[in-house]
Motif scaffolding. Structure first.
Motif, mmCIF file in Angstrom:
data_model
loop_
_atom_site.group_PDB
_atom_site.id
_atom_site.type_symbol
_atom_site.label_atom_id
_atom_site.label_comp_id
_atom_site.label_asym_id
_atom_site.label_seq_id
_atom_site.Cartn_x
_atom_site.Cartn_y
_atom_site.Cartn_z
ATOM 1 N N THR A 215 0.823 -1.212 0.000
ATOM 2 C CA THR A 215 0.000 0.000 0.000
ATOM 3 C C THR A 215 0.853 1.255 0.000
ATOM 4 O O THR A 215 0.548 2.235 -0.696
ATOM 5 N N VAL A 216 1.924 1.248 0.775
ATOM 6 C CA VAL A 216 2.740 2.460 0.893
ATOM 7 C C VAL A 216 3.354 2.831 -0.452
ATOM 8 O O VAL A 216 3.414 4.020 -0.809
ATOM 9 N N ALA A 217 3.788 1.841 -1.227
ATOM 10 C CA ALA A 217 4.382 2.139 -2.537
ATOM 11 C C ALA A 217 3.342 2.731 -3.477
ATOM 12 O O ALA A 217 3.599 3.735 -4.164
ATOM 13 N N ALA A 218 2.161 2.107 -3.511
ATOM 14 C CA ALA A 218 1.096 2.618 -4.375
ATOM 15 C C ALA A 218 0.675 4.015 -3.949
ATOM 16 O O ALA A 218 0.443 4.898 -4.791
ATOM 17 N N ALA B 135 0.397 9.735 -4.749
ATOM 18 C CA ALA B 135 0.497 11.093 -4.203
ATOM 19 C C ALA B 135 1.346 11.986 -5.100
ATOM 20 O O ALA B 135 1.010 13.148 -5.346
ATOM 21 N N VAL B 136 2.449 11.442 -5.608
ATOM 22 C CA VAL B 136 3.333 12.232 -6.472
ATOM 23 C C VAL B 136 2.635 12.605 -7.778
ATOM 24 O O VAL B 136 2.705 13.751 -8.241
ATOM 25 N N LEU B 137 1.926 11.652 -8.373
ATOM 26 C CA LEU B 137 1.342 11.880 -9.696
ATOM 27 C C LEU B 137 -0.004 12.602 -9.636
ATOM 28 O O LEU B 137 -0.295 13.449 -10.484
ATOM 29 N N PHE B 138 -0.831 12.272 -8.644
ATOM 30 C CA PHE B 138 -2.225 12.707 -8.687
ATOM 31 C C PHE B 138 -2.557 13.904 -7.797
ATOM 32 O O PHE B 138 -3.473 14.663 -8.116
ATOM 33 N N ILE B 139 -1.858 14.056 -6.675
ATOM 34 C CA ILE B 139 -2.235 15.110 -5.719
ATOM 35 C C ILE B 139 -2.195 16.506 -6.347
ATOM 36 O O ILE B 139 -3.115 17.303 -6.131
ATOM 37 N N PRO B 140 -1.158 16.862 -7.131
ATOM 38 C CA PRO B 140 -1.178 18.205 -7.736
ATOM 39 C C PRO B 140 -2.415 18.447 -8.586
ATOM 40 O O PRO B 140 -2.983 19.550 -8.568
ATOM 41 N N ALA B 141 -2.855 17.425 -9.321
ATOM 42 C CA ALA B 141 -4.068 17.577 -10.135
ATOM 43 C C ALA B 141 -5.293 17.752 -9.255
ATOM 44 O O ALA B 141 -6.172 18.581 -9.541
ATOM 45 N N HIS C 297 -5.041 13.608 -0.171
ATOM 46 C CA HIS C 297 -4.157 12.519 0.270
ATOM 47 C C HIS C 297 -4.958 11.342 0.798
ATOM 48 O O HIS C 297 -4.639 10.176 0.511
ATOM 49 N N TYR C 298 -5.997 11.615 1.584
ATOM 50 C CA TYR C 298 -6.811 10.522 2.102
ATOM 51 C C TYR C 298 -7.568 9.812 0.992
ATOM 52 O O TYR C 298 -7.778 8.592 1.054
ATOM 53 N N PHE C 299 -7.998 10.550 -0.016
ATOM 54 C CA PHE C 299 -8.680 9.946 -1.156
ATOM 55 C C PHE C 299 -7.757 8.924 -1.827
ATOM 56 O O PHE C 299 -8.149 7.776 -2.080
ATOM 57 N N ILE C 300 -6.528 9.324 -2.111
ATOM 58 C CA ILE C 300 -5.546 8.416 -2.721
ATOM 59 C C ILE C 300 -5.267 7.232 -1.796
ATOM 60 O O ILE C 300 -5.232 6.064 -2.222
ATOM 61 N N PHE C 301 -5.077 7.503 -0.529
ATOM 62 C CA PHE C 301 -4.743 6.484 0.463
ATOM 63 C C PHE C 301 -5.804 5.390 0.504
ATOM 64 O O PHE C 301 -5.504 4.191 0.477
ATOM 65 N N TYR C 302 -7.083 5.779 0.536
ATOM 66 C CA TYR C 302 -8.159 4.793 0.652
ATOM 67 C C TYR C 302 -8.219 3.878 -0.567
ATOM 68 O O TYR C 302 -8.411 2.659 -0.433
ATOM 69 N N PHE C 303 -8.052 4.426 -1.744
ATOM 70 C CA PHE C 303 -8.147 3.574 -2.922
ATOM 71 C C PHE C 303 -6.915 2.694 -3.087
ATOM 72 O O PHE C 303 -6.999 1.615 -3.687
ATOM 73 N N CYS C 304 -5.792 3.121 -2.564
ATOM 74 C CA CYS C 304 -4.615 2.247 -2.570
ATOM 75 C C CYS C 304 -4.787 1.104 -1.565
ATOM 76 O O CYS C 304 -4.340 -0.016 -1.807
ATOM 77 N N VAL C 305 -5.437 1.376 -0.435
ATOM 78 C CA VAL C 305 -5.739 0.317 0.532
ATOM 79 C C VAL C 305 -6.716 -0.682 -0.072
ATOM 80 O O VAL C 305 -6.582 -1.898 0.105
ATOM 81 N N LEU C 306 -7.723 -0.186 -0.802
ATOM 82 C CA LEU C 306 -8.712 -1.064 -1.428
ATOM 83 C C LEU C 306 -8.061 -2.075 -2.362
ATOM 84 O O LEU C 306 -8.580 -3.178 -2.558
ATOM 85 N N SER C 307 -6.906 -1.727 -2.928
ATOM 86 C CA SER C 307 -6.231 -2.649 -3.849
ATOM 87 C C SER C 307 -5.819 -3.951 -3.164
ATOM 88 O O SER C 307 -5.597 -4.960 -3.842
ATOM 89 N N MET C 308 -5.733 -3.953 -1.822
ATOM 90 C CA MET C 308 -5.349 -5.179 -1.109
ATOM 91 C C MET C 308 -6.402 -6.276 -1.244
ATOM 92 O O MET C 308 -6.113 -7.451 -1.018
ATOM 93 N N VAL C 309 -7.648 -5.906 -1.591
ATOM 94 C CA VAL C 309 -8.697 -6.908 -1.784
ATOM 95 C C VAL C 309 -9.327 -6.784 -3.170
ATOM 96 O O VAL C 309 -10.455 -7.217 -3.391
ATOM 97 N N THR C 310 -8.612 -6.144 -4.103
ATOM 98 C CA THR C 310 -9.136 -5.977 -5.461
ATOM 99 C C THR C 310 -8.507 -7.014 -6.385
ATOM 100 O O THR C 310 -7.299 -6.989 -6.613
ATOM 101 N N PRO C 311 -9.297 -7.967 -6.911
ATOM 102 C CA PRO C 311 -8.743 -8.939 -7.859
ATOM 103 C C PRO C 311 -8.226 -8.223 -9.114
ATOM 104 O O PRO C 311 -8.647 -7.093 -9.392
#
Length: 625
Positions: free
Chosen positions: A452-455, A460-466, A478-492
């Motif tokens: 999760t931390v890598a994602a 954050a680097v690519l999307f936060i400025p936009a 930042h929290y928006f990005i964080f939550y969807f990166c966490v969701l990837s842990m259970v995303t097939p």
């Protein structure tokens, strides 16, 4: 030979922990101690993950290559420690770059990339290699993304001769904060604290409908307060809860999915919240306590939705209760003092002390408190064992954090971030939600197979400025990005937490992943609340925060009702669609606005209709009988 590898790795891990704590007492030169952290942790990982596990080579050849890589790591540690003063005081892009500096860059890249390949795998390695290639050969790409490219000296300056690049924020957070929280989690688990959390969960909710599933969810939430790793949460809590769920009536796929979803939420649960939250605090330049407090309401909403999802499943299927003998366990009261460690840690954070100091205070208390009672005392041998184990756990996290520093440096120094911002603006225009959908897809793709931390850092680097350019507050973005990166842990198809849980339950990997993804879909809804409702992130007056929290819980409950199609009775498609629409609308519409109160009223009417109609149905059945 493998035994010698393990002994060597444990020895290096011990040295690493000692230096990390010494740096806490007396801070060393950053250009000496941060590279030491990077390359010593890489040496530990390379020793514990022999080459023959990953490539079809003979053990003798693998041993020679691994020995050379470990020696290279130790040389790099010595190089930076001996050259730290020059590197710290030199003028960037003015003073000469020596051949040994370029050699340190390329040797460092070789061991880092190989460590990433063995520890994390090809998903993250591919991203890092792509950014390195972009930094070297960007001039050969189409004009939309081309730039002059870096020379070898420039690349050395950017990546390995200052506290950016390889030694940037992720590596610094690994040394200054993560290692102490990892040590705290290891000490707390070693002294029996994790078992106390599980026993509390079973006693609180074990006698309810879906008691085993709810115990798994609550236990994972409690364990998540001291461990932000979803996979570690699955393996620690799931050993007990997955068999309990299967004995209570759940099939293997449901049990594995429930544990995967509960453990994934551990990354969202304050006060620790995993590695990503520490990086977020560093990037935003705010106290970690502010980050943890901001995550409290969304985390409670997530767990409430997952909890109610389990409850509704049980009500549809008729109970799933645990046996009385399974709820009773060892006496809890004589072990409650073990919770003093996390209590002290949380209190120190919210009183304004630094995250590092709070973690060290928690470690000291977690070590001393068990000695107060005979039933929780531990031996010196057990204590000495936990030191290298903490170093190993910290090393496994550090590798992925360090590698992402390369992505950050190349993306920023090449102005790729600005180009990506222009591309997103071209596609999404000024439409915030269209742009966010594209960002969500990017986060989910990046998170597949990555920690999760890598994602999160790449996102954050690519999307936060936009996102901030489109009007979002930095913390919300930042929290928006964080939550969807966490969701990837259970995303097939690559769902690491689901894979671990499926293996423990003996279920199908794909079925477990699919069920877990459906259960966790509430995590798709919650981040949209960060856009217009800053009170959800603990920003605002006490009344605004309370109302936002209540709205979040209602929305999460309705999302669980939508997923299961049951509230007092089975729902038809129109009713389920209404619950889904109301859930999403309550999240998105600004809290306490006229429209928001109208949605709350409509929600009460819909829930009341389900209750009344269910009662009429029961009466009709009784009359007919």
């Amino acid at each position: 030979m493998l035994a010698y590898r393990k002994y060597a790795a444990m020895a290096l891990a011990t040295v690493y922990i000692v230096i990390a704590f010494a740096n806490f007492v007396t801070p060393f030169n950053p250009m000496g101690v941060i590279p030491f952290h990077v390359y010593m942790t890489l040496a530990v990982v390379l020793l514990l993950k022999p080459l023959e596990r990953y490539l079809p080579v003979s053990p003798r050849v693998a041993m020679v290559i691994d020995a050379a890589l470990v020696v290279a790591c130790l040389w790099l540690c010595a190089h930076y420690l001996l050259d730290a003063y020059r590197l710290q005081t030199r003028m960037q892009y003015v003073d000469d770059v020596y051949p040994r500096d370029v050699a340190a860059l390329w040797l460092g890249l070789v061991v880092l990339l190989e460590g990433v390949r063995r520890q994390v795998g090809w998903p993250l390695l591919s991203v890092v290699l792509a950014f390195l290639a972009y930094g070297l050969f960007g001039q050969h790409l189409p004009s939309l993304v081309s730039f002059p490219g870096f020379s070898l000296d420039e690349l050395a300056e950017i990546l390995s001769m200052q506290t950016v690049g390889i030694f940037d924020t992720p590596a610094q957070v690994g040394l200054d904060i993560i290692v102490f929280f990892v040590a705290f989690g290891a000490v707390f688990t070693m002294t029996g604290g994790g078992k106390v959390f599980m026993d509390i969960a079973i006693r609180l909710v074990g006698n309810m409908n879906a008691g085993a599933a709810k115990s798994a969810i609550l236990g994972s939430a409690l364990f998540g307060t001291v461990s932000g790793s979803a996979v570690a949460n699955v393996t620690t809590v799931g050993v007990l809860t997955i068999p309990l769920m299967m004995r209570s009536g759940m099939n293997a796929d449901q049990a594995g999915a429930t544990e995967a979803v509960g453990s994934t939420g551990g990354q969202l649960m304050p006060p620790i919240m995993g590695t990503s939250a520490f990086v977020m605090a560093q990037i935003l330049g705010v106290p970690y306590a502010e980050i943890a407090l901001a995550g409290l309401i969304p985390a409670l909403g997530y767990y409430f939705a997952v909890f109610m999802n389990a409850d509704l499943i049980a009500r549809k299927q008729g109970g799933m209760k645990m046996g009385v003998g399974e709820i009773a366990g060892d006496p809890l009261l004589p072990r409650l003092h073990l919770l003093a460690g996390p209590i002290v840690l949380a209190a120190a954070l919210f009183l304004g002390y630094s995250a590092k100091l709070a973690a060290v205070a928690g470690i000291v208390v977690a070590l001393l408190v068990p000695m107060l009672r005979s039933n929780t005392r531990f031996s010196l041998r057990k204590f000495l064992k936990i030191i290298p184990e903490s170093g190993v756990q910290a090393a496994e996290i550090a590798v992925s954090c360090t590698a992402v520093g390369i992505v950050m440096a190349v993306a920023i120094q090449s102005s790729l971030v600005l180009r990506f911002l222009g591309f997103l603006t071209l596609i999404g225009g000024d439409h915030l939600y269209l742009s966010l959908i594209m960002i969500i897809i990017g986060c989910l793709i990046m998170g597949m197979g990555m920690p999760t931390v890598a994602a999160y850092i790449i996102g954050a680097v690519l999307f936060i400025p936009a996102m901030t350019g489109l009007g979002m507050e930095p913390l919300s973005a930042h929290y928006f990005i964080f939550y969807f990166c966490v969701l990837s842990m259970v995303t097939p198809p690559v769902a690491l937490a689901s894979y671990a849980a499926a293996g423990m339950a003996g279920g199908s990997i794909m079925k477990t992943g699919g069920i877990a993804f459906v259960y966790a879909l509430v995590m798709f809804v919650i981040p949209f609340g960060f856009i217009n409702n800053s009170a959800i992130l603990w920003q605002g007056t006490a009344l605004e925060i309370i109302i936002a929290a209540a709205g979040m819980l209602v929305a999460c409950l309705f999302w669980a009702v939508f997923l299961q199609g049951w509230l007092f009775r089975m729902l038809n498609l129109i009713e389920r669609g209404a619950f889904a629409a109301l859930s999403f609308a309550i999240i998105i519409v600004p809290t306490s606005s006229v429209y928001w109160w109208g949605l709350v009223g409509a929600s009460a009417i819909l829930a009341g209709w389900c209750f009344v109609s269910a009662g009429r149905g029961r009466k009709a059945i009784q009359v007919s009988q």
